[in-house]
Design an enzyme around this catalytic site. Structure first.
Site, PDB file in Angstrom:
ATOM      1  N   GLY A 134       0.835  -1.191   0.000  1.00  0.00           N
ATOM      2  CA  GLY A 134       0.000   0.000   0.000  1.00  0.00           C
ATOM      3  C   GLY A 134       0.871   1.243   0.000  1.00  0.00           C
ATOM      4  O   GLY A 134       1.973   1.243  -0.558  1.00  0.00           O
ATOM      5  N   GLU A 135       0.374   2.317   0.597  1.00  0.00           N
ATOM      6  CA  GLU A 135       1.079   3.603   0.693  1.00  0.00           C
ATOM      7  C   GLU A 135       1.266   4.286  -0.665  1.00  0.00           C
ATOM      8  O   GLU A 135       1.878   5.339  -0.743  1.00  0.00           O
ATOM      9  CB  GLU A 135       2.465   3.437   1.337  1.00  0.00           C
ATOM     10  CG  GLU A 135       2.465   2.837   2.720  1.00  0.00           C
ATOM     11  CD  GLU A 135       3.877   2.706   3.292  1.00  0.00           C
ATOM     12  OE1 GLU A 135       4.842   3.227   2.673  1.00  0.00           O
ATOM     13  OE2 GLU A 135       4.021   2.088   4.360  1.00  0.00           O
TER      14      GLU A 135
END
Length: 345
Positions: A302-303
């Protein structure tokens, strides 16, 4: 101002579309560059797509902005994550201090990083019991996403952080594309088999509870989504208003963007997906969306990390399009000229 699903349906007619004339001109230029036609594969498609959305034969990526939206989820009380909700706040602090993976990627593949926490002190409700948000809370999160998009951006990279948000992504994908919950639920942060079975039950229960309310984008995100998912959808919408190309990250970002398909099936034509996540539901969702990821690196962080790496591919595409010589300028004979001279001889 977008506050309801009817607002979205009404406003869609005013959104810009890909400039097909400029896209065609870009493809004509690509065919004149010093290479066999089509030999750069998808890099050529990306370059033409960038030109068509930026409405120029001089596409730009210098003003790249990476937006990471963070939210907390009440459904974590159901034991669907290996980490407690407090980790969301801790990771936002890590972003601020420059210690996360996305910080390093934005430094290595230059992009302006902005992290937008959304009421982390007030997690959404447990959507196995009640809607995740009120209609106003969802609309406010959507607006926060819209407001985060810089009007002068060349390209937007979207990411997220939120313990429990793969459960929300699975619920959104399941509600959109159907099938069985087990097709959409993965291990997320690394839960054990028993927790995975429970997570599937949670998603099944949530979608069954809210099924009659999941017919519109905002209603879907309100009932089984989360603030960061609504904000991502808002950012995608605003980027389309401004004609800014978007790189989507993994499962959560793609699910949030996919909710906009309830407005119109063309709603994501200004988006490409940066990578295919290890989360099994992501591959299925991409197939449902008919979107082909740029990368497959077995990532699941993610991120915005996968999308950020994909920015390097987009930049490679733009560089070849913009700076390669043409057959004429380099005084290199192309295939057609060679064939013509052979016939004359």
């Amino acid at each position: 101002m977008i506050r309801t699903d009817q607002d979205l349906l009404t406003a869609f007619a005013t959104l810009p579309a890909l400039d097909k004339t400029i896209e065609s001109q870009a493809r004509q230029r690509l065919d004149q560059l010093t290479k066999p036609q089509g030999s750069l594969g998808r890099l050529e498609d990306i370059a033409a797509w960038m030109c068509g959305w930026q409405r120029t034969l001089q596409p730009r990526t210098e003003k790249a902005h990476t937006l990471v939206f963070a939210g907390n989820h009440g459904v974590t009380r159901q034991g669907v994550s290996a980490f407690p909700a407090e980790v969301t706040v801790q990771m936002v602090a890590n972003f601020a201090s420059g210690g996360a993976a996305i910080n390093q990627l934005c430094n290595a593949i230059p992009s302006q990083l902005q992290v937008i926490p959304l009421s982390l002190e007030k997690p959404t409700a447990d959507f196995t019991q009640t809607p995740a948000m009120s209609a106003d809370e969802c609309a406010d999160a959507f607006a926060a996403g819209m407001n985060a998009v810089p009007a002068d951006a060349d390209i937007i990279i979207l990411g997220e952080m939120g313990i429990g948000n793969t459960t929300a992504a699975a619920a959104v994908a399941y509600a959109l594309a159907g099938g069985m919950a087990e097709n959409w639920v993965g291990s997320g942060t690394g839960i054990n088999p028993a927790m995975l079975r429970h997570k599937r039950d949670v998603v099944t229960k949530a979608v069954a509870l809210h099924r009659s309310y999941l017919k519109g984008t905002l209603a879907l995100l309100q009932h089984v989504g989360g603030r960061e998912l609504a904000a991502i959808a808002g950012a995608v919408w605003r980027a389309r208003e401004l004609g800014i190309p978007v790189i989507l990250d993994g499962y959560v970002v793609t699910a949030a963007a996919a909710a906009l398909q309830l407005v119109n099936r063309d709603m994501l034509s200004h988006c490409i997906t940066g990578h295919k996540s290890v989360e099994p539901g992501h591959e299925r969702l991409l197939e449902w969306l008919k979107m082909k990821p740029l990368l497959d690196l077995d990532m699941r962080l993610g991120e915005g990390s996968g999308a950020q790496v994909a920015l390097s591919i987009v930049r490679a595409s733009v560089a070849t399009f913009s700076h390669m010589a043409t057959f004429e300028s380099a005084q290199v004979a192309n295939k057609e000229e060679t064939q013509a001279s052979t016939k004359v001889a």
